[in-house]
Design an enzyme around this catalytic site. Structure first.
Site, PDB file in Angstrom:
ATOM      1  N   ASP A  35       0.852  -1.193   0.000  1.00  0.00           N
ATOM      2  CA  ASP A  35       0.000   0.000   0.000  1.00  0.00           C
ATOM      3  C   ASP A  35       0.885   1.241   0.000  1.00  0.00           C
ATOM      4  O   ASP A  35       1.528   1.551   1.002  1.00  0.00           O
ATOM      5  CB  ASP A  35      -0.891  -0.019   1.248  1.00  0.00           C
ATOM      6  N   ASP A  36       0.954   1.928  -1.137  1.00  0.00           N
ATOM      7  CA  ASP A  36       1.759   3.159  -1.277  1.00  0.00           C
ATOM      8  C   ASP A  36       3.258   2.891  -1.255  1.00  0.00           C
ATOM      9  O   ASP A  36       4.033   3.746  -0.817  1.00  0.00           O
ATOM     10  CB  ASP A  36       1.425   4.183  -0.182  1.00  0.00           C
ATOM     11  N   CYS A  73      -5.609   4.018  -4.153  1.00  0.00           N
ATOM     12  CA  CYS A  73      -5.950   2.743  -3.505  1.00  0.00           C
ATOM     13  C   CYS A  73      -7.094   1.967  -4.152  1.00  0.00           C
ATOM     14  O   CYS A  73      -6.896   0.917  -4.756  1.00  0.00           O
ATOM     15  CB  CYS A  73      -6.302   2.999  -2.042  1.00  0.00           C
ATOM     16  N   ARG A  77      -7.239  -1.570  -6.645  1.00  0.00           N
ATOM     17  CA  ARG A  77      -7.734  -2.839  -6.116  1.00  0.00           C
ATOM     18  C   ARG A  77      -8.906  -3.366  -6.949  1.00  0.00           C
ATOM     19  O   ARG A  77      -8.998  -4.572  -7.221  1.00  0.00           O
ATOM     20  CB  ARG A  77      -8.143  -2.656  -4.652  1.00  0.00           C
ATOM     21  N   LYS A 131      -6.429  -5.113   4.147  1.00  0.00           N
ATOM     22  CA  LYS A 131      -7.221  -3.959   3.712  1.00  0.00           C
ATOM     23  C   LYS A 131      -8.114  -4.330   2.535  1.00  0.00           C
ATOM     24  O   LYS A 131      -7.653  -4.867   1.541  1.00  0.00           O
ATOM     25  CB  LYS A 131      -6.269  -2.830   3.339  1.00  0.00           C
ATOM     26  N   HIS A 133     -11.142  -1.924   1.166  1.00  0.00           N
ATOM     27  CA  HIS A 133     -11.301  -0.616   0.514  1.00  0.00           C
ATOM     28  C   HIS A 133     -11.983  -0.694  -0.843  1.00  0.00           C
ATOM     29  O   HIS A 133     -11.648   0.038  -1.776  1.00  0.00           O
ATOM     30  CB  HIS A 133      -9.944   0.087   0.388  1.00  0.00           C
ATOM     31  N   HIS A 226       1.359   2.374   4.004  1.00  0.00           N
ATOM     32  CA  HIS A 226       0.447   3.519   4.009  1.00  0.00           C
ATOM     33  C   HIS A 226       0.424   4.150   5.402  1.00  0.00           C
ATOM     34  O   HIS A 226       0.624   3.485   6.413  1.00  0.00           O
ATOM     35  CB  HIS A 226      -0.952   3.011   3.647  1.00  0.00           C
ATOM     36  N   ASP A 332      -0.315  -1.015  -4.821  1.00  0.00           N
ATOM     37  CA  ASP A 332      -1.493  -0.419  -5.459  1.00  0.00           C
ATOM     38  C   ASP A 332      -1.147   0.862  -6.211  1.00  0.00           C
ATOM     39  O   ASP A 332      -1.782   1.214  -7.198  1.00  0.00           O
ATOM     40  CB  ASP A 332      -2.610  -0.171  -4.437  1.00  0.00           C
ATOM     41  N   ASN A 333      -0.129   1.580  -5.748  1.00  0.00           N
ATOM     42  CA  ASN A 333       0.306   2.825  -6.388  1.00  0.00           C
ATOM     43  C   ASN A 333       1.657   3.198  -5.791  1.00  0.00           C
ATOM     44  O   ASN A 333       2.170   2.517  -4.903  1.00  0.00           O
ATOM     45  CB  ASN A 333      -0.710   3.955  -6.166  1.00  0.00           C
ATOM     46  N   LYS A 394       1.851   9.313  -5.877  1.00  0.00           N
ATOM     47  CA  LYS A 394       0.506   8.758  -5.747  1.00  0.00           C
ATOM     48  C   LYS A 394      -0.541   9.819  -6.060  1.00  0.00           C
ATOM     49  O   LYS A 394      -0.379  10.986  -5.716  1.00  0.00           O
ATOM     50  CB  LYS A 394       0.315   8.252  -4.312  1.00  0.00           C
TER      51      LYS A 394
END
Length: 738
Positions: A35-36, A73, A77, A131, A133, A226, A332-333, A394
C-alpha cells in the site's frame, strides 16, 4: 450411472452430482499487495531497505519494470480484482463515498466477476486478509448493505478491515467474515501486519488439514507502508541512523543501483527534483533528525512485511508447495507527496483540512514518531526518493504514481529465474493472467446476470517466453483529474493542481522508448502525436465512465452524500450501552463542524468510575469519564488539546451534557452541564471535528481499541464504567458558517 427410484432401496439406483474440482496440478496463487510502496523500495528494485524475501522471490522469478497501475488505492484494487478498468468497475476514486456518478460509485458492480469468484467457481479455496477498501463507507457499518463485502465477492474467508486505512496497533472494526470482531482492547504487542500473516497461515493450515490437495487463492492486502506510519520498536531500532544522510544522496544511490542491476536502461536520467522538495543540504539542520526518523519508520514497516513474507515462504517450503505456487508482489500505487516539506506527526490533521502545527511542535514529538501515539506521514522528499527514478507521486498520472515494482515467482514454470521483463503490462492484466495459469475459465454469468468482459489481457506467455509480445500497447489513466494515455511507447500526461480549476490543455509528451524516466517533454516537437494521444484519452474516458472529472480537495469530495444520508445527519441519534463501537459514518455527520450536544443519562454510586463515552482514538477525539469521584473531560483537536476543569460527580441519577458551539473557521467552544445546570462554562475548544478525521466512532461506557487519551489508557485500559448508563444521545445543531 443413471439414477432410478423404486419403492425400496433395493429396487433403486443412487446417483450423486459431480463435485467441481480444479484441474489436477492447478497452482496455488498468492497476491501480496503493498500500500503506497514506491518503485525503488524493495532491495531488488534498487532500495536500501532490507527485503531478503522479496529479493528471493525476484531471484526465483521475474521482475517487470514497465508494470502500471491506477495511482490510488480503491481503483487499483478494483482493477486488480476484476480485470476491468477502474472507472468502468465503478471505482474511479476512493471507495469512501458514492459521488453519484457511474464511474464513482465506490463499489464493484455485480456484473463484474472478481478473481476470487472466478477461481472459487473453478475449485479454489479463497481467502483475503488486511485492507479491503472496495465498499463505500456507508455500507461498512453493521447495518450497511454487505453485497460488496469480501465474502460476498468471492472470498471464503476474510480477516481485516473494510476501509482505506487504520491504526496498526489498534485497528478499527477488525472484521472476520461478515462480523466485526468484539474487541475491548488489543494485546499490548498486537501489530496488524503480523496479524494478517498469522491469520493467513492459520487459514492455510486449516485448509490443508481438511483438503490436502485443494488449490488456494490467498490475497494478502497489506496496509503497510500507508499512513499512519507506525512500526514495532525492534524494527524501528534496526533503521536508526540509516537515513541521516538524507533523501538527495539516497535517491541518487538508488538510481545508480537500478542501472547497475539492469533494472532500468543505461543513461536513464534522474529527473530534477519536484520544486517542493529541498535538497537535503538546504533543509534546516534542526529538522534533519526528525526528517530521518520518518523514513526510518517507513523502512521498518516494509521490513516487517518482508519478514512476514518469509513466514509464508517457510510454510510453503514445509508443505512442499512452494514449487507450484504463484506469488505476486506489487503495490497499489507509488509513494505519496502528501506529507509536505517536513512530514506530519499527526497526518490525520490533513484529512481534517488543518494546516501542519508549528515546526517546533513537530520537532518536540519527533522521538515518538512510529509509536502508537503517532499517526505520521513522511515528507515529500522521501516520497520522491521512494519513486526513483520517476517523477510525480501517488494520485498523479506521472510515473511515480502509476509505475510500481512488480515481482512474480512460479518456480515450476518460469524458465529463466532472476530475469527482468521490459514488456508493458497493466494492473487489469493480472486477473486474466492468473486465470490463464490456473486454467480457470472466465465466468459467463454471475448474480443472475451476464458477466462483463475483462479489459485486461493475459501475459502468461511472458512468464514462459522472454521475447513474447506484450499483451497490450495502450492504456488510459485518470485520478483526481490528472490524466494520461500510453500508446506504443508514447505517453501524454496532464498533471493538475489539487483544488484548482481543471487545466484541460497542460499536456506533456514523453517518448518512453528513449526516456524511461519521463524526464523530457516533447509536446512542442511532436504536436501531432500529442493530439493523437489526447484524443485517444477522451475516447477512452467516455467509454470507461471517467467523466465528470472532479478536482476538489479531499474534504469537499468526502462531503458528497446521497440525500438519504444527508437528511439523516440532521436528526438526533440515541445510542445504547452494550453495542459495539458506533461507526464514524453514523456519528461524525452529527458533530461535523457544527453545534451539537452529547447527553448521557447515567447512575452513579459512591466509588463508581470509568468512561461514560468516548469518541475517536489517539489521532483525535474527546472523552468524558469519572475518576476519583470527579467528572473529567478531554478534547483532542488533532494535537490541540483542551482539558476542562474536573468537577464533583454527584451520586444518583444524573444527566450530563457536553454542548459545543461552532463559530466558523474551525473554531468553537464547549461546556459541561449536570442535570441542566452549567458546571463548566463555555471554553475555547478547537479545531472542530469533521468527517473522516479519526478512525474510531463512539463508544458508550468505555473506550475500546485506540484510546483517545493515552495517559488514561495507561492507567486503566478500556476503563469500563462501573455504574449504570441508560443511553447517550447526540443532537446536531446549526452548521458553522463557511
Amino acid at each position: 450411472m443413471t439414477q432410478h427410484i423404486g419403492r425400496s432401496r433395493e429396487e433403486s439406483t443412487p446417483e450423486w452430482p459431480a463435485r467441481h474440482h480444479a484441474p489436477k496440478g492447478a497452482p496455488n496463487i498468492v497476491v501480496i499487495l503493498m500500500d503506497d510502496m514506491g518503485f525503488s523500495d524493495p532491495g531488488c528494485f534498487g532500495g536500501e531497505i532490507e527485503t531478503p524475501n522479496m529479493d528471493r522471490l525476484a531471484k526465483e522469478g521475474l521482475r517487470f519494470n514497465h508494470y502500471t497501475t491506477h495511482p490510488i488505492c480503491s481503483p487499483a484494487r478494483a482493477a486488480l480484482l476484476t480485470g476491468i478498468n477502474a472507472h468502468a468497475a465503478g471505482t474511479g476514486w476512493l471507495a469512501n463515498n458514492d459521488a453519484g456518478y457511474p464511474g464513482y460509485r465506490g463499489e464493484i458492480p455485480m456484473d463484474c466477476a472478481t478473481l476470487p469468484e472466478t477461481l472459487r467457481a473453478s475449485g479454489y479455496a479463497t481467502c483475503a486478509v488486511g485492507k479491503w477498501h472496495n465498499t463505500p463507507t456507508a455500507d461498512c457499518t453493521p447495518a450497511g448493505d454487505k453485497r460488496s463485502w469480501p465474502c460476498q465477492r468471492g472470498f471464503d474467508h476474510f480477516h481485516g478491515f473494510l476501509e482505506g486505512e487504520t491504526h496498526f496497533f489498534f485497528p478499527t472494526a477488525l472484521t472476520a467474515g461478515n462480523q466485526v470482531i468484539p474487541m475491548e482492547a488489543y494485546p499490548r504487542d498486537y501489530y496488524a501486519t503480523d496479524d494478517w500473516m498469522t491469520q493467513s497461515l492459520r487459514w492455510l493450515s486449516d485448509l490443508r488439514a481438511h483438503s490436502p490437495e485443494k488449490p488456494f487463492f490467498l490475497y494478502v492486502a497489506n496496509n503497510a507502508p500507508h499512513a499512519p506510519l507506525q512500526a514495532k520498536p525492534a524494527d524501528l531500532a534496526k533503521y536508526r541512523g540509516r537515513y541521516d544522510i538524507g533523501w538527495s544522496v539516497l535517491r541518487a544511490a538508488r538510481h545508480r543501483r537500478q542501472i547497475a542491476m539492469g533494472l532500468i536502461p543505461p543513461g536513464t536520467k534522474l529527473p530534477a527534483s519536484d520544486p517542493r522538495v529541498a535538497a537535503w543540504e538546504n533543509t534546516d539542520p534542526a529538522d534533519r533528525a526528525m526528517l530521518a526518523r520518518h523514513m526510518e519508520c517507513y523502512a521498518a514497516m516494509i521490513d516487517c512485511v518482508d519478514q512476514n513474507i518469509g513466514r509464508l515462504l517457510d510454510f510453503l517450503d514445509e508443505t512442499g508447495e512452494r514449487d507450484n505456487t504463484i506469488i505476486l508482489v506489487t503495490s497499489d500505487n507509488g509513494a505519496t507527496d502528501a506529507g509536505g516539506p517536513t512530514g506530519m506527526f499527526n497526518n490525520n490533521r490533513r484529512y481534517m483540512g488543518l494546516a501542519p502545527p508549528p515546526i517546533e511542535v513537530e520537532r518536540a514529538t519527533a522521538h515518538d514518531l512510529g509509536s502508537p501515539r503517532s499517526a505520521s506521514l513522511y515528507p515529500t522528499g522521501w516520497g520522491e526518493m521512494c519513486n526513483a527514478p520517476f517523477p510525480s507521486f501517488k494520485t498523479y498520472t506521472g510515473a511515480g504514481g502509476r509505475r510500481v515494482s512488480f515481482i512474480l515467482s512460479w518456480p515450476r514454470r518460469i524458465p529463466d529465474p532472476g530475469a527482468i521483463r521490459q514488456q508493458f503490462v497493466h494492473v487489469t492484466d493480472i486477473m486474466p493472467t492468473l486465470l490463464d495459469c490456473a486454467a480457470a475459465p472466465p465466468l459467463e454469468r454471475l448474480h443472475d446476470r451476464p458477466a462483463r468482459a475483462m479489459d485486461g489481457r493475459s501475459f502468461a506467455a511472458l512468464l514462459r517466453e522472454p521475447a513474447a509480445v506484450a499483451p497490450r500497447n495502450e492504456q488510459y489513466y485518470e485520478c483526481w483529474s490528472n490524466r494520461a494515455y500510453y500508446r506504443d511507447g508514447w505517453l501524454a500526461r496532464s498533471i493538475q493542481k489539487r483544488g484548482a480549476e481543471i487545466d484541460w490543455n497542460n499536456w506533456t509528451l514523453h517518448d518512453l522508448t528513449r526516456d524511461f524516466s519521463e524526464s523530457t517533454d516533447l509536446a512542442r516537437e511532436k504536436p501531432d502525436k500529442l493530439k493523437e494521444l489526447v484524443e485517444a484519452f477522451d475516447t477512452a474516458a467516455w467509454s470507461n465512465q471517467v467523466y465528470p472529472l472532479d478536482n476538489r480537495d479531499r474534504l469537499d469530495k468526502f462531503r458528497d452524500l446521497a440525500p438519504e444520508f444527508a437528511a439523516r445527519a440532521d436528526q438526533p441519534r440515541r445510542f445504547l450501552p452494550g453495542a459495539d463501537t458506533v461507526h464514524r459514518f453514523d456519528l461524525f455527520p452529527l458533530i461535523s463542524d457544527r453545534d451539537y450536544a452529547i447527553e448521557v443519562r447515567a447512575s452513579c454510586r459512591k466509588g463508581d468510575q470509568g468512561i461514560l463515552w468516548a469518541i475517536g482514538d489517539p489521532t483525535g477525539g474527546m472523552v468524558l469519564w469519572v475518576e476519583g469521584g470527579r467528572l473529567h473531560f478531554h478534547y483532542n483537536g488533532f494535537g490541540e488539546t483542551t482539558d476542562l476543569p474536573s468537577v464533583p460527580m454527584p451520586e444518583g441519577d444524573v444527566t450530563i451534557a457536553f454542548e459545543y458551539r461552532a463559530h466558523g473557521q474551525r473554531r468553537g467552544e464547549g461546556r459541561l452541564t449536570i442535570n441542566g445546570a452549567e458546571v463548566v462554562p463555555f471554553t475555547p475548544m478547537a479545531p472542530s471535528m469533521v468527517f473522516y478525521g479519526v478512525f474510531e466512532g463512539l463508544d458508550v461506557g468505555l473506550d475500546r481499541r485506540g484510546p483517545v487519551l493515552w495517559d488514561l489508557y495507561e492507567r486503566h485500559g478500556a476503563f469500563p464504567y462501573s455504574g449504570r448508563i441508560r443511553d447517550v444521545t447526540v443532537t446536531p445543531g446549526k452548521r458553522a458558517p463557511r
